[in-house]
Design a protein around this motif. Structure first.
Motif, mmCIF file in Angstrom:
data_model
loop_
_atom_site.group_PDB
_atom_site.id
_atom_site.type_symbol
_atom_site.label_atom_id
_atom_site.label_comp_id
_atom_site.label_asym_id
_atom_site.label_seq_id
_atom_site.Cartn_x
_atom_site.Cartn_y
_atom_site.Cartn_z
ATOM 1 N N TYR A 122 3.939 -4.476 4.195
ATOM 2 C CA TYR A 122 3.466 -3.229 3.583
ATOM 3 C C TYR A 122 2.195 -3.418 2.787
ATOM 4 O O TYR A 122 1.721 -2.497 2.133
ATOM 5 C CB TYR A 122 4.594 -2.594 2.762
ATOM 6 C CG TYR A 122 5.702 -2.202 3.687
ATOM 7 C CD1 TYR A 122 5.473 -1.195 4.647
ATOM 8 C CD2 TYR A 122 6.913 -2.862 3.689
ATOM 9 C CE1 TYR A 122 6.449 -0.870 5.557
ATOM 10 C CE2 TYR A 122 7.890 -2.521 4.595
ATOM 11 C CZ TYR A 122 7.658 -1.530 5.525
ATOM 12 O OH TYR A 122 8.602 -1.220 6.446
ATOM 13 N N LYS B 80 7.915 9.175 0.495
ATOM 14 C CA LYS B 80 8.032 9.291 -0.962
ATOM 15 C C LYS B 80 8.904 8.150 -1.510
ATOM 16 O O LYS B 80 8.620 7.557 -2.536
ATOM 17 C CB LYS B 80 8.637 10.643 -1.320
ATOM 18 C CG LYS B 80 8.321 11.021 -2.755
ATOM 19 C CD LYS B 80 8.962 12.312 -3.157
ATOM 20 C CE LYS B 80 8.792 12.459 -4.675
ATOM 21 N NZ LYS B 80 9.519 13.628 -5.190
ATOM 22 N N TYR C 4 -2.221 3.648 10.684
ATOM 23 C CA TYR C 4 -1.020 4.429 10.897
ATOM 24 C C TYR C 4 0.210 3.601 10.534
ATOM 25 O O TYR C 4 0.678 2.797 11.323
ATOM 26 C CB TYR C 4 -0.942 4.885 12.353
ATOM 27 C CG TYR C 4 0.306 5.659 12.624
ATOM 28 C CD1 TYR C 4 0.487 6.958 12.097
ATOM 29 C CD2 TYR C 4 1.334 5.127 13.394
ATOM 30 C CE1 TYR C 4 1.641 7.665 12.350
ATOM 31 C CE2 TYR C 4 2.498 5.830 13.638
ATOM 32 C CZ TYR C 4 2.645 7.106 13.103
ATOM 33 O OH TYR C 4 3.798 7.807 13.343
ATOM 34 N N PRO D 65 3.683 4.751 8.905
ATOM 35 C CA PRO D 65 4.376 5.926 8.327
ATOM 36 C C PRO D 65 5.165 5.604 7.063
ATOM 37 O O PRO D 65 5.206 6.429 6.144
ATOM 38 C CB PRO D 65 5.305 6.378 9.455
ATOM 39 C CG PRO D 65 5.326 5.280 10.462
ATOM 40 C CD PRO D 65 4.129 4.460 10.272
ATOM 41 N N ASN E 202 0.795 -1.214 0.000
ATOM 42 C CA ASN E 202 0.000 0.000 0.000
ATOM 43 C C ASN E 202 0.834 1.273 0.000
ATOM 44 O O ASN E 202 0.421 2.292 0.542
ATOM 45 C CB ASN E 202 -0.921 -0.004 1.221
ATOM 46 C CG ASN E 202 -1.853 -1.214 1.199
ATOM 47 O OD1 ASN E 202 -2.396 -1.553 0.138
ATOM 48 N ND2 ASN E 202 -2.019 -1.866 2.339
ATOM 49 N N LEU F 230 4.527 3.844 4.603
ATOM 50 C CA LEU F 230 3.714 3.838 3.390
ATOM 51 C C LEU F 230 3.578 5.247 2.820
ATOM 52 O O LEU F 230 3.351 5.418 1.623
ATOM 53 C CB LEU F 230 2.328 3.258 3.688
ATOM 54 C CG LEU F 230 2.292 1.792 4.086
ATOM 55 C CD1 LEU F 230 0.850 1.365 4.365
ATOM 56 C CD2 LEU F 230 2.890 0.920 2.978
ATOM 57 N N ARG F 231 3.702 6.187 3.682
ATOM 58 C CA ARG F 231 3.493 7.574 3.245
ATOM 59 C C ARG F 231 4.765 8.181 2.690
ATOM 60 O O ARG F 231 4.727 9.210 2.067
ATOM 61 C CB ARG F 231 3.008 8.431 4.440
ATOM 62 C CG ARG F 231 1.787 7.893 5.185
ATOM 63 C CD ARG F 231 0.485 8.108 4.416
ATOM 64 N NE ARG F 231 0.089 7.024 3.567
ATOM 65 C CZ ARG F 231 -0.600 5.923 3.916
ATOM 66 N NH1 ARG F 231 -1.039 5.750 5.142
ATOM 67 N NH2 ARG F 231 -0.888 5.010 3.017
ATOM 68 N N ASP G 203 2.172 4.732 -0.976
ATOM 69 C CA ASP G 203 1.479 5.814 -1.689
ATOM 70 C C ASP G 203 2.011 5.928 -3.109
ATOM 71 O O ASP G 203 1.254 6.073 -4.064
ATOM 72 C CB ASP G 203 1.713 7.144 -0.955
ATOM 73 C CG ASP G 203 0.754 7.271 0.224
ATOM 74 O OD1 ASP G 203 -0.062 6.333 0.407
ATOM 75 O OD2 ASP G 203 0.848 8.259 0.952
ATOM 76 N N TYR G 204 3.330 5.843 -3.181
ATOM 77 C CA TYR G 204 3.927 6.063 -4.485
ATOM 78 C C TYR G 204 4.444 4.752 -5.067
ATOM 79 O O TYR G 204 5.521 4.296 -4.707
ATOM 80 C CB TYR G 204 5.073 7.073 -4.357
ATOM 81 C CG TYR G 204 5.769 7.324 -5.654
ATOM 82 C CD1 TYR G 204 5.117 8.004 -6.698
ATOM 83 C CD2 TYR G 204 7.053 6.857 -5.860
ATOM 84 C CE1 TYR G 204 5.757 8.227 -7.892
ATOM 85 C CE2 TYR G 204 7.694 7.077 -7.073
ATOM 86 C CZ TYR G 204 7.037 7.767 -8.082
ATOM 87 O OH TYR G 204 7.672 7.962 -9.290
#
Lengths: 354, 354, 354, 354, 354
Positions: free
Chosen positions: C314, C327, C320, C322, B317, C324-325, B319-320
């Motif tokens: 993943y 860049k 929550y 982090p 999952n 994954l968020r 984001d990018y």
């Protein structure tokens, strides 16, 4: 069983014929039991030493002196002097690590052999050395410890069964050998029962505990064979030797226990062959078990690993995955899954993995 | 087969020559069958005891007394007294655990051997002791149970085939030995069929059930060998011994069954060698099976585990993840998957795992 | 090869010396080929029975009568009566399951042995019994089937090569034995080629098919040994025996084939040793293969299972998470993945699993 | 242990009887120790060469010349000339790779045997050749290095224990042999302790280090046997040979050490049998371990692989998956998971995999 | 090594004594080297055939004729006629597949044995047949190829070392045998070095390449034994035989090489025992390796499979999964993961899998 091979280390460099007791030393007193008999008489007596015994060639009664315990070297020396026994013979009496053997002297025959006991709890054979010095009218028997397999023989002597008291020391020696060899059959029966037990386990439910049991039985057979094997030679020599002590009419009896010895050897070899077969069977059973474990793993893995891959595909997050949008997509997935499972199970059934 | 090694425990300490029956005790009556013949006459009779039989050295007809059942000790004693048989011989007749052997006495020859039966259902050899006491004009045979392999011999005696009634007890004894040794071939044929069966299974479809069968056959061969091996010595002694009972013209016949005995031993050793080879083959077949199972597992795992990892990646999952956004991402995934599968299959094919 | 041990079942209980053919019964006629020769003459003739043959001690020419087929018992009886042959000898001629042996009678020597043929397609040794009855001037040879290894010998007789016609039946018998033993070398060469073939396969590319081949070769060696082993004794007896038929000058020739027999035994034992070595090599090759398969599985699993776990992490849906968020989260994932793969490959390379 | 089989390469093609020292060459001086004694006297002396020694048949005192070091060939030649010793004997003295043996010459007896030492640290047997040349009044002993097992014997000679000085060179030779054979028991005890140790490890915690230890012990037993086995023959020859040097009263002593040699052989064979049993046990323990490892893997895999598949299913992204919408879907999942785990654990418990 | 067992196929059916060369045929000329010597003279000459050689019983000088190459049958025939050599002897000279043996004729002794060479590159033993025909004053030696191990002997003859020229053909024959047997020690040393090498590899880093090496060494030992074993008999016969050629004083030398032969056999048996031990060690090392591979796989799988399952759970898409919503859910997941890993590693450490 290296523990059973006693050292003669303390003897290196000593003069041959030096009397030294090799074996377990015990604090108890040495016991001498004298049984003296003719056809008509029978007396039994406990002696402290050999001072009251004198070698007399014209003696008519038979004397059997049984000595329990070998740590009183003076006693043995006293006997040696009185009966003119060769120092090497006395040395062999005291050295309890002797291989069974027979020696012929001018006046006596010297026989060493092993009396065996089976400790059923420890599943171990215990061995005790018995030496016989056979004169025409005297027979000396030496044992390491009290307790022996001669109880019935003593009774027969007392009761003069089969006219045993009319016979010479050669027949008495034969009777002693016979009692000892008969007791070997007893031990073989005990071991045979253990072999039976292990065999039953092996054929029904072989587990790891069997290997040490087979190993143990094998070792006992090796030790037993070592004690019995030289007996053939001993009895052969006794039968063939041309000496004044063993009379012709006793030869048939010696031949009889010679046959028994052969039979004991046969049984031992049979057990060894059977134990070898059991070992092969056991090893093949481990291999089969590994095979079975592998099959379980392989069946589960080959069924579920491809399916997990399939599930993994439809867990992917590609923007464009048309199947995910289909109405019956999920049901299709289950159908494929079930077909795969059924197919795999059939495949393994055909391979006879179940 | 420890179950087959009978104990002589009850005998330890007994006087040699004490008559005691060692073996299975049966309640049935002991049967004595007397066959008496000359060239011209043949009579058969059932006796209850030996009271009507008298040893007479000038006797001209031949008497064969067959005793079925050994538990009537008085009967044996009666016989011993009448025919002056050595107590050790009588003891050996009664002790059914005797190793096959031959003894020569002044007046008779004593032979002990084993009559064997093959129980095809249990796939077990059953053994029965047969003792022969051969006088110049009398032959006593002792069996443990009724039923034997001498039926045809009895017929030949009655019909005087090949002029058998003109020959002595030595030829009769030879005929008995011949019947017994011939029956060994019969047993070997039965066992041979079982060996064939197991071999066919082994080469076509070896499974776990084979190991106990090989083990069993091996054990039977050990027991058989134990019964047959001493026969060589017995026949050798009979041929070489210089006694008044065995006549020169009978020697050729004894040499003939001596050859048969050697042949039986040869066949037994051949089977043992073959069974060893079968064991090796079986063990290698288990190893090969494990190997095959491992290959199936490895093929499936090495194909799908990397692919599952790939699917897992695109199930993440983050984001990018630019691939997820590609229009042909999903198709690319399948292309990679298929290429991987094809490559792996080729790889395993080259390794000859299929 | 139990199939090769023929039963003598039908014979149990029959009188010794009863003539019965044990073996394959054929409908063809029995053929008798008579070759009669002196130094100067040579005649050959086909007979239907022995009616024209008479035993004459003063005969000067040598007669070799070769009988193909053993199912005509009357013929054998006729011969027995005319030449005064012992019934046990005739019985042995007819019983084709005989172990090779030699018997000495007053007038003749009787030899049984095996003629062997190698069927290269079935890779099987076929065995045919040959019996020789050797009189001073007559030699009878009996074979089960037509066809033998004596063709060259017949030619040599006809052409009187090496002055063979000037020698007696003992030399003729020797020539027959020599032909048979020479043919054993031929068989050994065939088997040797097969052993070579299997060895080459074993060392280049051992597969499952090798085990049955080794097993087969071993079985053939067992059977071959059984046929050859008794020959040593036979030739030893012939050389040592003091009889009127074998002349002194023939002894050197017998000693020569005695040496050949020893050599055949040596080669057989060598092959057996080599086959044992091949078995060990084969078993170790299976173990090595399993090992290799396991390594492939383990390499793939240990690389991808942890990575799949990482991808699984993943793919989780915790609110929550982090990473994954981030860049560069996805790129980091790939970096970790590649480092892990490189590390693992290095690890296995150091362990020499590649 | 090929390292122990020394080459005689440098000797090929040399004339027999050429004196050349085969063995380790040392720079130290050769030491000659002369002990000369009669019943009443005892002198000991260190010599540099044999110049002061003269062969005298009428000599009354006994001379024992012990030579430490074999690299001074001139010394040996000097001795050979003075005492008229055959060149082949001298060659054998110098060739330390000799197999133990005995040779009888007109004037002397030549005995070669091995003195063994056990290096407990390296767990290796070291071997040193001892040669004895026994004349009626002179005894020469040759050793490769200084240091031997004769210290106690020297003391007994000095103190005239058991009247040793009144006996001849035959008894002296016997005493030397006795010392050497006694030391074999010492070595066997050391090895026996190592066997015990390895056995204890094997039965409690068999690991990889055991195999080389078993291999080493086996190799030591092979080397030991090679040294001891020829002793039987040597002593047998000494006892049976009819020579002037060995007196009748010494024979009993030789028979005694003959018995000891047999006993040493017995113990060696026993250890070899036990080591074979240990090898089998070790191999079965590896198989069992592999089995155990496989079980752990299989238990974990068969429990978690299906569950991972289940989790994978509900990680799929199909639009229509009703279970995902259920309120108790997640709890249901856990229930199914737990039931599966409990079921599998029970299954493996029943299979006795725990 | 079936390749080494040469066929005698072409000989089947030929008359015994027919001269035919069995072996590799070479185009080179046959070389005859004549060395003729007395105590005082020594001449050497190359001959083309035997035309200049005449058998003369009163000859005083010794002639040694060495023939290199056996393909010129006429030459052998010529020799046979001149020296009255039995055709069977000539046949054996030409048949290079002969087993080593000795034959005694009235006028000569015939010895066949094998000269062996070790090809260190191919690690193969090459064998060449040497035949000796020993007359009182003539010795013929036949070799298949040029080149032998007799170079030093020729030098000794020329230089009359150890007075060799004063001795007879028996001593010359002994010298030839001695040279050959000495060369066996050389070969054993080479093989011993290879055994050492393989042993070092085995104990340090056993890999697949070891098995063929062990197999090869075993095969070489089998072939070597076949060549050496018959030598014992040959030398025994030479020593015991009562013939006019071997003089009494040569017997001691023959006994010496008899001892060497025994020693060669001892070393061969020792190597065979050691190679068996190496095989066991190698097989156990494969099993151990498989075990190690399995452990790596199992450790990785049992750690990561449950964790992957855990990650799979939280990758599920159930609407209601409270953990996913927890703030510390993800951290909790990592905590559980790490605890599991630590626990598993500890577990395997306790099991001693690391």
């Amino acid at each position: 069983m290296p523990k059973h091979i006693k050292s003669t280390k303390e003897k290196i460099g000593m003069a041959p014929g030096t009397l030294i007791h090799v074996g377990e030393r015990l604090s108890e007193d040495v016991k001498i039991n004298l049984i003296k008999y003719t056809v008509d008489s029978f007396t039994t007596e406990i002696l402290n030493d050999f001072s009251s015994i004198e070698y007399s060639p014209s003696e008519t009664s038979i004397s059997w002196l049984n000595v329990d315990g070998l740590h009183d070297i003076k006693l043995i020396e006293q006997l040696g002097n009185k009966f003119n026994i060769h120092p090497l013979t006395l040395e062999d009496v005291l050295n309890t690590t002797q291989r069974p053997k027979v020696d012929f002297d001018d006046n006596y025959i010297f026989v060493v052999l092993k009396m065996l006991y089976y400790n059923d709890e420890l599943r171990e054979i215990h061995s005790e050395q018995v030496s016989l010095i056979i004169f025409k009218k005297y027979l000396f028997s030496f044992q390491e410890f009290e307790g022996d397999v001669f109880g019935d023989l003593r009774k027969r002597l007392q009761q003069n069964k089969s006219n045993i008291r009319s016979k010479g020391t050669d027949y008495l020696a034969y009777s002693l050998l016979d009692s000892i060899i008969d007791s070997y059959f007893d031990i073989l029966e005990n071991i045979g029962n253990n072999v039976d037990e292990v065999e039953d386990k092996l054929l029904s439910n072989p587990d790891k505990a069997i290997m040490p049991e087979i190993y143990n039985l094998k070792r006992e057979m090796i030790l037993l064979r070592n004690s019995v094997w030289p007996l053939r030679e001993i009895l052969g020599s006794l039968i063939k030797s041309d000496n004044l002590i063993v009379e012709d009419k006793t030869l048939m009896y010696l031949r009889d226990i010679y046959d028994h010895t052969i039979q004991v050897m046969d049984i031992i070899e049979t057990y060894r062959d059977i134990l070898s077969g059991m070992l092969d069977t056991y090893l093949s059973s481990i291999s089969n078990k590994t095979n079975d474990v592998m099959k379980v793993l392989t069946i589960f893995s080959t069924i579920f690993i491809p399916l997990t891959f399939l599930a993994g595909i439809y867990g992917m997050n590609f923007d464009y995955m048309p199947e995910l949008r289909l109405k019956y997509g999920y049901i299709m997935f289950w159908v494929i899954t079930l077909i795969t499972i059924i197919f795999m199970i059939n495949y393994f059934k055909r391979k006879k993995w179940f």
